[in-house]
Write a protein that holds these residues in place. Structure first.
Motif, mmCIF file in Angstrom:
data_model
loop_
_atom_site.group_PDB
_atom_site.id
_atom_site.type_symbol
_atom_site.label_atom_id
_atom_site.label_comp_id
_atom_site.label_asym_id
_atom_site.label_seq_id
_atom_site.Cartn_x
_atom_site.Cartn_y
_atom_site.Cartn_z
ATOM 1 N N THR A 266 0.833 -1.207 0.000
ATOM 2 C CA THR A 266 0.000 0.000 0.000
ATOM 3 C C THR A 266 0.866 1.254 0.000
ATOM 4 O OG1 THR A 266 -0.201 -0.144 2.424
ATOM 5 C CG2 THR A 266 -1.938 -1.176 1.088
ATOM 6 N N PRO B 237 -4.085 -6.124 1.113
ATOM 7 C CA PRO B 237 -4.323 -4.803 1.714
ATOM 8 C C PRO B 237 -5.673 -4.675 2.421
ATOM 9 C CG PRO B 237 -4.715 -4.685 -0.630
ATOM 10 C CD PRO B 237 -4.249 -6.083 -0.355
ATOM 11 N N PRO C 196 0.313 -8.634 5.445
ATOM 12 C CA PRO C 196 0.712 -7.944 4.220
ATOM 13 C C PRO C 196 1.251 -8.913 3.172
ATOM 14 C CG PRO C 196 2.417 -7.707 5.871
ATOM 15 C CD PRO C 196 1.281 -8.440 6.541
ATOM 16 N N SER D 43 -4.479 0.476 3.286
ATOM 17 C CA SER D 43 -5.357 -0.698 3.283
ATOM 18 C C SER D 43 -6.797 -0.343 3.617
ATOM 19 C CB SER D 43 -4.842 -1.737 4.294
ATOM 20 O OG SER D 43 -4.895 -1.220 5.616
#
Length: 296
Positions: free
Chosen positions: A23, A83, A112, A170
């Motif tokens: 992200t 995300p 992640p 996210s």
């Protein structure tokens, strides 16, 4: 690999490091270490009532920290690694520093996908609290140079793995409510569970402050043309001085958003204007960030 090992050593010693996720770049510390987490807040100038996201390697690690129900497991099965952040009840004895949760009985947690963050999780052996690696309320960083420009000597080490892919933070979900839109769109979530956009009366997750992601210069939204001494960021048919996507591609626009704002804020023009972006798909997340950036 040597850089990751060096970063892991900093984490184990109670320090902070900047690391890319899919992200934006995050400012990471051991989520169990109160002093280390305090260094994140100090480096960012972040309000201590604003909680942090905990990053872990897999769902098993997440379930040692948070209590999952069937809805959370369904979302994790579909979108992790990725995300999506889930706000869940904090498990008793999880060992997460109270500063991470801002004293709440819930925790924001995600797995992640980015190789650098995953490598750091593996090498450090710690759950990592990691908000965006920028001064609080400033433009989020999608490149290592954004981190260096925003935080300077406050960050001893930056893992540079190029520009981030998604470009916006996210998606955050609590129960069946979207607290913050992001790369996992409402349409994507609805394929798993019925969800709705919403908000809480108090700050229960990151990214809920009304003013956030803000450049230093005035920011005008929905601009069809520049007005006076503005730098115009275009989209689609509106070309501007820069563009989020000349073809009107929303995913490209999300990836370019913060980078474009950084360039505009560093330029000589007195103000910034941004062309309209459709309120659809990841455009919802783009417009959320822009509205918060323009809020004064």
């Amino acid at each position: 690999m040597a850089a990751v090992e060096e970063a892991a050593g900093v984490i184990r010693a109670g320090g902070i490091v900047a690391v890319p996720t899919e992200t934006v770049y995050g400012l990471a510390a051991d989520a169990r270490d109160s002093a280390a987490v305090a260094r994140i807040y100090a480096a960012k100038g972040r309000p201590s009532f604003n909680p942090l996201i905990v990053h872990v390697a897999d769902r098993e690690a997440a379930e040692r920290i948070a209590m999952f129900d069937d809805d959370a497991r369904a979302l994790a099965a579909r979108f992790w690694p990725g995300p999506l952040t889930l706000v869940l009840p904090l498990r008793a004895g999880a060992g997460i520093a109270a500063l991470v949760t801002a004293g709440l009985d819930t925790v924001a947690i995600r797995v992640p996908a980015h190789r650098a963050m995953r490598a750091l999780l593996d090498a450090s052996g710690a759950p990592l609290a990691a908000p965006s690696a920028n001064a609080s309320n400033a433009i989020s960083p999608t490149r290592a140079e954004h981190v260096a420009s925003s935080l300077g000597a406050a960050v001893p080490l930056i893992l540079d793995d190029g520009a981030t892919e998604a470009g916006v933070e996210s998606t955050i979900v609590a129960g069946r409510t979207i607290l913050r839109p992001g790369p996992v769109t409402a349409e994507m979530l609805a394929e798993v569970l019925p969800v709705a956009a919403g908000a809480t009366a108090h700050v229960s997750a990151p990214g809920q402050l009304p003013t956030h992601y803000a450049p230093r210069k005035p920011l005008r939204l929905g601009a069809a043309a520049r007005d006076g001494d503005e730098w115009l960021i275009g989209f689609g048919a509106i070309a501007g001085d820069d563009t989020l996507s000349a073809t009107g591609d929303l995913e490209e626009a999300a990836a370019r958003l913060f980078d474009a704002l950084h360039r505009a804020d560093a330029g000589e023009r007195a103000g910034i204007a941004v062309a309209p972006v459709p309120e659809a798909g990841i455009g919802v997340a783009i417009n959320d960030r822009l509205r918060r950036a323009a809020h004064r």
